[in-house]
Design an enzyme around this catalytic site. Structure first.
Site, PDB file in Angstrom:
ATOM      1  N   ASP A  42      33.284  19.770  53.485  1.00 62.77           N
ATOM      2  CA  ASP A  42      32.660  20.719  52.551  1.00 62.77           C
ATOM      3  C   ASP A  42      31.433  21.378  53.195  1.00 62.77           C
ATOM      4  OD1 ASP A  42      31.013  18.509  52.452  1.00 62.77           O
ATOM      5  OD2 ASP A  42      30.938  18.392  50.261  1.00 62.77           O
ATOM      6  N   SER A  43      31.133  20.994  54.444  1.00 59.32           N
ATOM      7  CA  SER A  43      30.134  21.739  55.226  1.00 59.32           C
ATOM      8  C   SER A  43      30.560  23.190  55.372  1.00 59.32           C
ATOM      9  CB  SER A  43      29.956  21.096  56.612  1.00 59.32           C
ATOM     10  OG  SER A  43      31.206  20.926  57.248  1.00 59.32           O
ATOM     11  N   ASP A  81      37.595  17.058  52.414  1.00 57.17           N
ATOM     12  CA  ASP A  81      36.525  16.546  51.549  1.00 57.17           C
ATOM     13  C   ASP A  81      36.803  16.821  50.078  1.00 57.17           C
ATOM     14  OD1 ASP A  81      34.463  15.187  52.818  1.00 57.17           O
ATOM     15  OD2 ASP A  81      33.498  17.032  53.504  1.00 57.17           O
ATOM     16  N   LYS A 110      38.154  12.564  51.864  1.00 58.37           N
ATOM     17  CA  LYS A 110      36.880  11.892  52.143  1.00 58.37           C
ATOM     18  C   LYS A 110      35.983  12.114  50.938  1.00 58.37           C
ATOM     19  CE  LYS A 110      33.682  13.558  55.201  1.00 58.37           C
ATOM     20  NZ  LYS A 110      32.516  13.778  54.329  1.00 58.37           N
ATOM     21  N   GLU A 112      31.859  10.960  49.280  1.00 56.56           N
ATOM     22  CA  GLU A 112      30.539  10.445  49.639  1.00 56.56           C
ATOM     23  C   GLU A 112      30.065   9.379  48.658  1.00 56.56           C
ATOM     24  OE1 GLU A 112      27.765  13.678  50.053  1.00 56.56           O
ATOM     25  OE2 GLU A 112      29.047  14.740  51.495  1.00 56.56           O
ATOM     26  N   GLU A 179      26.422   8.791  58.476  1.00 64.28           N
ATOM     27  CA  GLU A 179      25.695  10.010  58.831  1.00 64.28           C
ATOM     28  C   GLU A 179      24.188   9.760  58.857  1.00 64.28           C
ATOM     29  OE1 GLU A 179      26.866  13.659  56.885  1.00 64.28           O
ATOM     30  OE2 GLU A 179      25.142  14.738  57.706  1.00 64.28           O
TER      31      GLU A 179
HETATM   32  O1  KIV Z   1      31.351  18.160  55.470  1.00 61.31           O
HETATM   33  C1  KIV Z   1      31.344  17.730  56.635  1.00 61.31           C
HETATM   34  O2  KIV Z   1      31.569  18.446  57.614  1.00 61.31           O
HETATM   35  C2  KIV Z   1      31.028  16.316  56.817  1.00 61.31           C
HETATM   36  C3  KIV Z   1      30.758  15.836  58.209  1.00 61.31           C
HETATM   37  C4  KIV Z   1      29.455  16.340  58.661  1.00 61.31           C
HETATM   38  C5  KIV Z   1      30.881  14.381  58.332  1.00 61.31           C
HETATM   39  O3  KIV Z   1      30.971  15.577  55.877  1.00 61.31           O
END
Ligand code: KIV
Length: 274
Positions: A42-43, A81, A110, A112, A179
């Protein structure tokens, strides 16, 4: 060949190379370059969509970009994510994991959080969804953690990160992202849990590493964390190419002979004659 989740779960010490990709061309490049895992993170909210955090990213955004990345890397193990507020209850998490896996083609999701997300992870794993955990600095809740800062510097916060990673293993995650934690804490956690740790800003002793594609190739001109290593200056190369293009359009050098098409002289003569 694409690894199975069981193979990943058992890949302690394997030094997995994971990188983000969010679209067809980047996923294709990243897969062809030979990474082990691709993360549609989600970056993308920050490096592709221009938001100043990951919070505005929607499930629709993630589905759209995961589909594109999947088209670019049909054989890769793709993790997507679950974005902010998309996994508050087991039912919501299952519904959104289904969007990412069934509609968009992700192999794993993924999410968090540590001990607080255990019921969510358990529900997903029970339903057959492979889950990668993420503790330490969790960007979706960065504000509550005091900003984008190193986590686990004192005993209490280090215990919270370490206990979170252990809880995620017990809940059934196949791996956990660490992280922005001190390298010795990442080493301790990596030695304590039986699933692979994938570090970002967590030192050299994790079982794998992950970076953001745009940071690695120099495409993101906003804030770049100190743990990032730039392997290319693609942003500078692109800017240079575009400015040469604009100059050549203005000077008439582009398009040249090689970028133009010829025409039969007879046809042309008749057109001018008419
Ligand atoms: O969203 C993302 O790219 C991430 C990585 C930085 C681990 O969670």
């Amino acid at each position: 060949m694409k690894p199975t989740v069981l193979q990943l779960r058992r890949s302690k010490g394997a030094r997995l190379a994971m990188l983000t990709a969010y679209d067809y061309p980047s996923a294709r490049l990243v897969a062809e370059a030979g990474v082990d895992l691709i993360l549609v993170g989600d970056s993308l909210g920050m490096v592709v969509l221009g938001y100043d955090s990951t919070l505005p990213v929607t499930v629709e955004d993630m589905v759209h970009h995961t589909k594109a990345a999947r088209r670019g890397a049909p054989e890769a193990f793709l993790v997507a994510d679950l974005p902010f507020l998309s996994y508050g209850t087991p039912a919501q998490a299952l519904e959104n994991a289904a969007r990412l896996m069934k509609d968009a083609g992700a192999d794993s999701v993924k999410l968090e959080g540590g001990e607080e997300v255990v019921p969510i992870v358990e529900a997903l794993v029970r339903a057959g969804v492979p889950v990668l955990g993420h503790v330490g600095l969790t960007p979706q809740t960065a504000s509550a953690l005091g900003g984008y800062k190193l986590q686990g510097k004192d005993v209490d916060t280090a215990r919270r990160v370490s206990d979170g990673a252990a809880a995620l293993e017990r809940a059934g995650c196949w791996g956990v992202v660490l992280e922005l934690v001190p390298a010795p804490l990442a080493r301790l956690i990596t030695g304590r849990i039986g699933i692979p740790t994938i570090g970002i800003g967590a030192g050299p002793d994790c079982d794998g590493q992950v970076l953001v594609f745009h940071d690695l190739v120099g495409l993101f001109t906003g804030f770049t964390p100190t743990f990032v290593k730039r392997y290319a200056e693609a942003g500078t190369a692109i800017k240079d190419a575009v400015s040469r293009y604009a100059e050549e359009v203005r000077s008439g050098a582009f398009p040249g002979e090689g970028q133009s098409f010829r025409m039969n002289d007879e046809v042309l003569k008749r057109l001018y004659g008419s």
